[in-house]
Design a protein around this motif. Structure first.
Motif, PDB file in Angstrom:
ATOM      1  N   THR A  59       0.877  -1.170   0.000  1.00 50.28           N
ATOM      2  CA  THR A  59       0.000   0.000   0.000  1.00 50.28           C
ATOM      3  C   THR A  59       0.910   1.214   0.000  1.00 50.28           C
ATOM      4  N   ASP A  66      -2.158   4.231  -3.728  1.00 49.37           N
ATOM      5  CA  ASP A  66      -2.074   3.061  -4.588  1.00 49.37           C
ATOM      6  C   ASP A  66      -1.993   1.821  -3.708  1.00 49.37           C
ATOM      7  N   GLN A  67      -2.354   0.698  -4.263  1.00 49.83           N
ATOM      8  CA  GLN A  67      -2.182  -0.589  -3.609  1.00 49.83           C
ATOM      9  C   GLN A  67      -2.066  -1.632  -4.708  1.00 49.83           C
ATOM     10  N   GLN A 118       7.653   6.627  -7.160  1.00 52.44           N
ATOM     11  CA  GLN A 118       6.563   7.082  -6.288  1.00 52.44           C
ATOM     12  C   GLN A 118       7.035   8.099  -5.236  1.00 52.44           C
TER      13      GLN A 118
END
Length: 152
Positions: A16, A30-31, A60
């Motif tokens: 996650t 996001d996951q 990220q």
């Protein structure tokens, strides 16, 4: 601050990605799952997964990594060793990406959140603290973040 929470397994890493911008709720960015792709040898495949994890952290703009540990038992088998190997690449990827990381054992999670199984079933806990569609299968990873940030 963007926090990546990881649950290594023998052939994949569930994750996650959660943003803490000091607002009331955390934001689920996001996951998903990063999978070990079988190409040649396990060593080569693990090397590719290491590169993927490191690139994911950079792309990220991850500021902190929480890696879920496991409790060891006397009945260890090959699957436990493969998971430990994948956990090691998570730690190494964070170190080489210069992202602070913390290995969190189930005992530490239990100590901070009370009964983990009860916490994982507590819809209100996650609705109150996390903005976004968090699958129930990833609640343990979000719980690592909540405990790390001392959210109740």
């Amino acid at each position: 601050m963007t926090i990546l929470s990881l649950r290594p397994a023998g052939k994949e890493i569930l994750y996650t990605l959660i943003k803490n911008d000091d607002s009331e709720k955390l934001t689920l960015l996001d996951q998903g799952t990063l999978k070990l792709v079988k190409n040649t040898s396990r060593a080569s495949d693990i090397g590719e997964l290491f590169k993927l994890v490191k690139k994911f952290m950079a792309t990220q703009q991850v500021n902190y990594v929480l890696i879920k540990g496991s409790a060891s038992t006397q009945d260890m088998n090959l699957a436990h060793l493969h998971t430990a190997e994948i956990r090691g690449i998570c730690v190494a990827a964070a170190a080489t990406a210069k992202v602070p990381a913390k290995l969190v054992t189930p005992g530490a999670t239990f100590a901070q959140s009370g009964k983990v199984k009860d916490s994982l079933k507590d819809d209100d806990l996650f609705n109150r603290n996390i903005e976004g569609e968090l699958p129930k299968t990833k609640r343990d990873l979000a719980l690592l973040v909540l405990n790390h940030l001392e959210k109740k």
